[in-house]
Write a protein that holds these residues in place. Structure first.
Motif, PDB file in Angstrom:
ATOM      1  N   HIS A 281       0.822  -1.204   0.000  1.00  0.00           N
ATOM      2  CA  HIS A 281       0.000   0.000   0.000  1.00  0.00           C
ATOM      3  C   HIS A 281       0.861   1.262   0.000  1.00  0.00           C
ATOM      4  CE1 HIS A 281       0.804   0.868   4.279  1.00  0.00           C
ATOM      5  NE2 HIS A 281       0.719  -0.439   4.480  1.00  0.00           N
ATOM      6  N   THR A 282       0.235   2.385  -0.250  1.00  0.00           N
ATOM      7  CA  THR A 282       0.953   3.657  -0.342  1.00  0.00           C
ATOM      8  C   THR A 282       0.749   4.536   0.884  1.00  0.00           C
ATOM      9  OG1 THR A 282      -0.919   4.655  -1.526  1.00  0.00           O
ATOM     10  CG2 THR A 282       0.837   3.663  -2.863  1.00  0.00           C
ATOM     11  N   GLY A 283       0.092   3.999   1.915  1.00  0.00           N
ATOM     12  CA  GLY A 283      -0.078   4.772   3.141  1.00  0.00           C
ATOM     13  C   GLY A 283       1.122   4.653   4.048  1.00  0.00           C
ATOM     14  N   ALA A 284       1.032   5.269   5.211  1.00  0.00           N
ATOM     15  CA  ALA A 284       2.113   5.198   6.194  1.00  0.00           C
ATOM     16  C   ALA A 284       2.232   3.772   6.706  1.00  0.00           C
ATOM     17  CB  ALA A 284       1.837   6.157   7.344  1.00  0.00           C
ATOM     18  N   THR A 285       3.465   3.291   6.841  1.00  0.00           N
ATOM     19  CA  THR A 285       3.666   1.962   7.411  1.00  0.00           C
ATOM     20  C   THR A 285       3.810   2.029   8.931  1.00  0.00           C
ATOM     21  OG1 THR A 285       4.924  -0.093   7.248  1.00  0.00           O
ATOM     22  CG2 THR A 285       6.191   1.954   7.157  1.00  0.00           C
ATOM     23  N   LEU A 286       4.140   3.197   9.469  1.00  0.00           N
ATOM     24  CA  LEU A 286       4.131   3.439  10.907  1.00  0.00           C
ATOM     25  C   LEU A 286       3.408   4.750  11.121  1.00  0.00           C
ATOM     26  CD1 LEU A 286       4.977   2.897  13.841  1.00  0.00           C
ATOM     27  CD2 LEU A 286       7.161   4.045  13.336  1.00  0.00           C
ATOM     28  N   ALA A 287       2.434   4.743  12.027  1.00  0.00           N
ATOM     29  CA  ALA A 287       1.639   5.942  12.246  1.00  0.00           C
ATOM     30  C   ALA A 287       1.338   6.118  13.719  1.00  0.00           C
ATOM     31  CB  ALA A 287       0.337   5.878  11.448  1.00  0.00           C
ATOM     32  N   GLU A 288       1.179   7.373  14.119  1.00  0.00           N
ATOM     33  CA  GLU A 288       0.684   7.688  15.447  1.00  0.00           C
ATOM     34  C   GLU A 288      -0.807   7.962  15.347  1.00  0.00           C
ATOM     35  OE1 GLU A 288       1.344  10.705  19.266  1.00  0.00           O
ATOM     36  OE2 GLU A 288       2.523  11.008  17.424  1.00  0.00           O
ATOM     37  N   LEU A 289      -1.566   7.352  16.244  1.00  0.00           N
ATOM     38  CA  LEU A 289      -3.005   7.565  16.276  1.00  0.00           C
ATOM     39  C   LEU A 289      -3.298   8.721  17.232  1.00  0.00           C
ATOM     40  CD1 LEU A 289      -5.893   6.628  15.542  1.00  0.00           C
ATOM     41  CD2 LEU A 289      -5.776   5.092  17.526  1.00  0.00           C
ATOM     42  N   ARG A 290      -3.812   9.801  16.662  1.00  0.00           N
ATOM     43  CA  ARG A 290      -4.182  10.966  17.468  1.00  0.00           C
ATOM     44  C   ARG A 290      -5.690  11.175  17.382  1.00  0.00           C
ATOM     45  NH1 ARG A 290       0.396  15.001  14.849  1.00  0.00           N
ATOM     46  NH2 ARG A 290       2.225  13.636  15.237  1.00  0.00           N
ATOM     47  N   ASP A 291      -6.175  12.194  18.089  1.00  0.00           N
ATOM     48  CA  ASP A 291      -7.608  12.460  18.101  1.00  0.00           C
ATOM     49  C   ASP A 291      -8.149  12.753  16.711  1.00  0.00           C
ATOM     50  OD1 ASP A 291      -7.663  12.088  20.827  1.00  0.00           O
ATOM     51  OD2 ASP A 291      -7.551  14.224  21.311  1.00  0.00           O
ATOM     52  N   ASP A 292      -7.312  13.342  15.860  1.00  0.00           N
ATOM     53  CA  ASP A 292      -7.774  13.715  14.514  1.00  0.00           C
ATOM     54  C   ASP A 292      -7.383  12.685  13.453  1.00  0.00           C
ATOM     55  OD1 ASP A 292      -5.084  14.238  14.643  1.00  0.00           O
ATOM     56  OD2 ASP A 292      -5.177  16.162  13.585  1.00  0.00           O
ATOM     57  N   GLY A 293      -6.934  11.487  13.875  1.00  0.00           N
ATOM     58  CA  GLY A 293      -6.635  10.438  12.911  1.00  0.00           C
ATOM     59  C   GLY A 293      -5.189   9.987  12.952  1.00  0.00           C
ATOM     60  N   LEU A 294      -4.740   9.340  11.877  1.00  0.00           N
ATOM     61  CA  LEU A 294      -3.391   8.784  11.779  1.00  0.00           C
ATOM     62  C   LEU A 294      -2.420   9.804  11.200  1.00  0.00           C
ATOM     63  CD1 LEU A 294      -4.353   5.296  10.311  1.00  0.00           C
ATOM     64  CD2 LEU A 294      -3.466   5.713  12.617  1.00  0.00           C
ATOM     65  N   HIS A 295      -1.205   9.815  11.753  1.00  0.00           N
ATOM     66  CA  HIS A 295      -0.143  10.688  11.268  1.00  0.00           C
ATOM     67  C   HIS A 295       1.111   9.857  11.035  1.00  0.00           C
ATOM     68  CE1 HIS A 295      -2.100  14.637  12.227  1.00  0.00           C
ATOM     69  NE2 HIS A 295      -2.830  13.809  12.981  1.00  0.00           N
ATOM     70  N   ALA A 296       1.713   9.977   9.837  1.00  0.00           N
ATOM     71  CA  ALA A 296       2.933   9.240   9.523  1.00  0.00           C
ATOM     72  C   ALA A 296       3.982   9.529  10.591  1.00  0.00           C
ATOM     73  CB  ALA A 296       3.452   9.642   8.146  1.00  0.00           C
ATOM     74  N   TYR A 297       4.679   8.457  11.043  1.00  0.00           N
ATOM     75  CA  TYR A 297       5.616   8.603  12.142  1.00  0.00           C
ATOM     76  C   TYR A 297       6.930   7.888  11.834  1.00  0.00           C
ATOM     77  CZ  TYR A 297       7.152   9.162  16.960  1.00  0.00           C
ATOM     78  OH  TYR A 297       7.850   9.533  18.078  1.00  0.00           O
ATOM     79  N   PRO A 298       8.092   8.437  12.219  1.00  0.00           N
ATOM     80  CA  PRO A 298       8.260   9.722  12.902  1.00  0.00           C
ATOM     81  C   PRO A 298       7.989  10.928  12.017  1.00  0.00           C
ATOM     82  CG  PRO A 298      10.398   8.800  12.375  1.00  0.00           C
ATOM     83  CD  PRO A 298       9.389   7.752  12.010  1.00  0.00           C
ATOM     84  N   ASP A 299       7.989  10.686  10.679  1.00  0.00           N
ATOM     85  CA  ASP A 299       7.584  11.730   9.742  1.00  0.00           C
ATOM     86  C   ASP A 299       7.271  11.072   8.405  1.00  0.00           C
ATOM     87  OD1 ASP A 299      10.087  11.327   8.340  1.00  0.00           O
ATOM     88  OD2 ASP A 299      11.060  12.696   9.748  1.00  0.00           O
ATOM     89  N   ALA A 300       6.800  11.874   7.469  1.00  0.00           N
ATOM     90  CA  ALA A 300       6.403  11.343   6.168  1.00  0.00           C
ATOM     91  C   ALA A 300       7.594  10.786   5.390  1.00  0.00           C
ATOM     92  CB  ALA A 300       5.712  12.432   5.349  1.00  0.00           C
ATOM     93  N   GLN A 301       8.772  11.391   5.538  1.00  0.00           N
ATOM     94  CA  GLN A 301       9.948  10.923   4.801  1.00  0.00           C
ATOM     95  C   GLN A 301      10.304   9.490   5.174  1.00  0.00           C
ATOM     96  OE1 GLN A 301      13.016  13.951   5.504  1.00  0.00           O
ATOM     97  NE2 GLN A 301      12.866  14.505   3.340  1.00  0.00           N
ATOM     98  N   TRP A 302      10.171   9.156   6.454  1.00  0.00           N
ATOM     99  CA  TRP A 302      10.502   7.811   6.896  1.00  0.00           C
ATOM    100  C   TRP A 302       9.367   6.821   6.641  1.00  0.00           C
ATOM    101  CZ3 TRP A 302      14.654   5.127   8.516  1.00  0.00           C
ATOM    102  CH2 TRP A 302      15.824   5.838   8.810  1.00  0.00           C
ATOM    103  N   SER A 303       8.141   7.249   6.810  1.00  0.00           N
ATOM    104  CA  SER A 303       7.033   6.300   6.860  1.00  0.00           C
ATOM    105  C   SER A 303       6.291   6.103   5.544  1.00  0.00           C
ATOM    106  CB  SER A 303       6.025   6.744   7.931  1.00  0.00           C
ATOM    107  OG  SER A 303       5.045   5.770   8.148  1.00  0.00           O
ATOM    108  N   LEU A 304       6.336   7.073   4.651  1.00  0.00           N
ATOM    109  CA  LEU A 304       5.641   6.936   3.375  1.00  0.00           C
ATOM    110  C   LEU A 304       6.590   6.398   2.308  1.00  0.00           C
ATOM    111  CD1 LEU A 304       3.558  10.253   3.293  1.00  0.00           C
ATOM    112  CD2 LEU A 304       2.763   7.938   3.835  1.00  0.00           C
ATOM    113  N   PRO A 305       6.065   5.790   1.247  1.00  0.00           N
ATOM    114  CA  PRO A 305       6.936   5.287   0.167  1.00  0.00           C
ATOM    115  C   PRO A 305       7.747   6.425  -0.457  1.00  0.00           C
ATOM    116  CG  PRO A 305       4.725   4.387  -0.040  1.00  0.00           C
ATOM    117  CD  PRO A 305       4.648   5.447   1.016  1.00  0.00           C
ATOM    118  N   SER A 306       8.987   6.125  -0.806  1.00  0.00           N
ATOM    119  CA  SER A 306       9.862   7.130  -1.423  1.00  0.00           C
ATOM    120  C   SER A 306      10.978   6.413  -2.160  1.00  0.00           C
ATOM    121  CB  SER A 306      10.447   8.071  -0.363  1.00  0.00           C
ATOM    122  OG  SER A 306      11.425   7.402   0.420  1.00  0.00           O
ATOM    123  N   ASP A 307      11.865   7.204  -2.768  1.00  0.00           N
ATOM    124  CA  ASP A 307      13.004   6.607  -3.473  1.00  0.00           C
ATOM    125  C   ASP A 307      14.257   6.590  -2.596  1.00  0.00           C
ATOM    126  OD1 ASP A 307      13.524   9.301  -3.374  1.00  0.00           O
ATOM    127  OD2 ASP A 307      13.755   9.582  -5.545  1.00  0.00           O
TER     128      ASP A 307
END
Length: 402
Positions: free
Chosen positions: A81-107
């Motif tokens: 999938h193309t979503g975050a592979t590690l996320a923090e669950l907060r009141d407003d939903g999921l957030h890529a963790y520790p940040d998008a560069q590490w958790s989202l697909p990239s080159d």
């Protein structure tokens, strides 16, 4: 009992109907009462709440820090999938963790991004640790992809990135779950279960300070999937019998893993097995210990059901997920068991974590994946994160309260 009594006690339905019609008064059979003629094992049991619902990728690992921050792993080894592979669950939903560069697909290089986070835990200092199995569905395992990651929630930064070297991670490895022991080694020791996507499971031991690592118990029955093992999943009897038959339920070797409260004992179990095993961490963390010494120290703790995830509370009680019964059980220190949760929604309970007096568990419906069902993905979102108390209040019988 005389023959006449037998006939009076149980009359075949066809005969009963004929007799009733002859008498001119047919009556419907009375409804079965709650106390008879039903298996109460199918009833829901145990209080739990749904903490979160996920409509995207299925969740696996879960960990909660002392500040009650909740982290969830969404592996990519089954669905890339193309979503975050590690996320923090907060009141407003999921957030890529520790940040998008590490958790989202990239080159970025595989060693410098999270590929497929599976199991996770915290250490006694409250730091978050994850096992990145490195596997992307449909692709070979890339060099540097499988690794152990340590993250400091206080700064949201990665302080440890230990890449698993070739020979430790095999082409068919599935680095599944981990626990961190700060009582052995200069900076602590990590224990990882490699449940294997093939037939090569083992435990992996890593010294945090030096990065030294080794595979152990790779030939021991305590880490192996049991051939001929049968599980009943959603009412279907399914047998693990490779290579004669392709596996049709989630299977694997060493998978569940947890530490005793004092970190003196490591408990672990194969996924395709009903046994629970243990080994002293003083020996397991000792890189001079021989394979024979380790094998001799493994203790069979008895049956625990078909468990994926394991977790321990402060009293030393072990919580075991069970995908046969849509349930979560607890093994008490005296070896007895309690049913903590049982419900039709508890499909493929996976990652489990004890946070004080609460237990968290992810429900990913993994037994419904297409690869196990003739190419048909039978999962039905949402997937859940649930929470239940370690010690629920005793039920009160209102009819007998004085």
């Amino acid at each position: 009992m005389k023959r006449r009594s037998l006939l009076g006690a149980a009359v075949p339905m066809g005969v009963a109907a004929a007799l009733a019609r002859a008498a001119g008064r047919a009556h419907a059979a009375p409804a079965a009462t709650e106390g008879t003629n039903r298996d109460h094992g199918f009833n829901s049991a145990g209080p739990f709440e749904v903490v979160a619902r996920f409509d995207g990728p299925g969740p696996s690992g879960v960990a909660v820090t002392p500040g009650r921050r909740i982290f969830i792993g969404f592996p990519r080894h089954a669905i890339n999938h193309t979503g975050a592979t590690l996320a923090e669950l907060r009141d407003d939903g999921l957030h890529a963790y520790p940040d998008a560069q590490w958790s989202l697909p990239s080159d970025r290089a595989p060693a410098q991004r999270l590929m497929s986070v599976h199991g996770m835990t915290t250490d006694t200092r409250g730091r978050l640790w994850c096992i990145d199995d490195g596997k992307l569905a449909g692709l070979p395992l890339a060099a540097g992809a499988a690794k152990v990651i340590g993250i400091d929630p206080a700064t949201n930064t990665i302080f440890s990135n230990i890449v698993l070297r070739p020979g430790i991670v095999l082409p068919d490895s599935h680095m599944n779950d981990l626990r961190v022991d700060l009582t052995h080694g200069a900076a602590g020791t990590v224990y990882v279960t490699d449940s294997s996507f093939g037939m090569s499971p083992a435990l992996v031991v890593i010294d945090i300070a030096t990065g030294r690592q080794r595979r152990v118990l790779a030939q021991h029955h305590a880490t192996q999937a049991e051939r001929g093992f049968m599980a009943v999943v959603e009412g279907r009897p399914l047998v693990f019998d490779p290579p004669r038959h392709k596996p049709s339920f989630v299977w694997g070797g060493a998978d569940g893993i947890t530490l005793s409260p004092d970190s003196g004992t490591l408990y672990f179990c194969p996924l395709t097995s009903r046994r629970l095993y243990s080994i002293p961490t003083a020996l397991l963390s000792d890189f001079s210990a021989t394979e024979a010494q380790l094998a001799q120290a493994v203790r069979d703790e008895g049956e625990k059901g078909v468990a994926d995830g394991l977790a321990t509370d402060g009293q030393g009680r072990i919580y075991t997920t069970n995908f046969e019964h849509d349930a979560i059980f607890r093994r008490n220190v005296d070896g007895s068991f309690d049913t903590m949760v049982r419900d039709p929604r508890v499909l493929s309970p996976d990652g489990i974590f004890v946070d004080g007096s609460d237990v968290y568990c992810t429900l990913g419906q993994w037994n419904r994946l297409g690869g196990l069902n003739g190419g048909h993905d039978l999962r039905v979102p949402p997937y859940y994160l649930i929470r239940f108390p370690t010690d629920p209040p005793a039920a009160v019988d209102a009819l007998h309260v004085k």
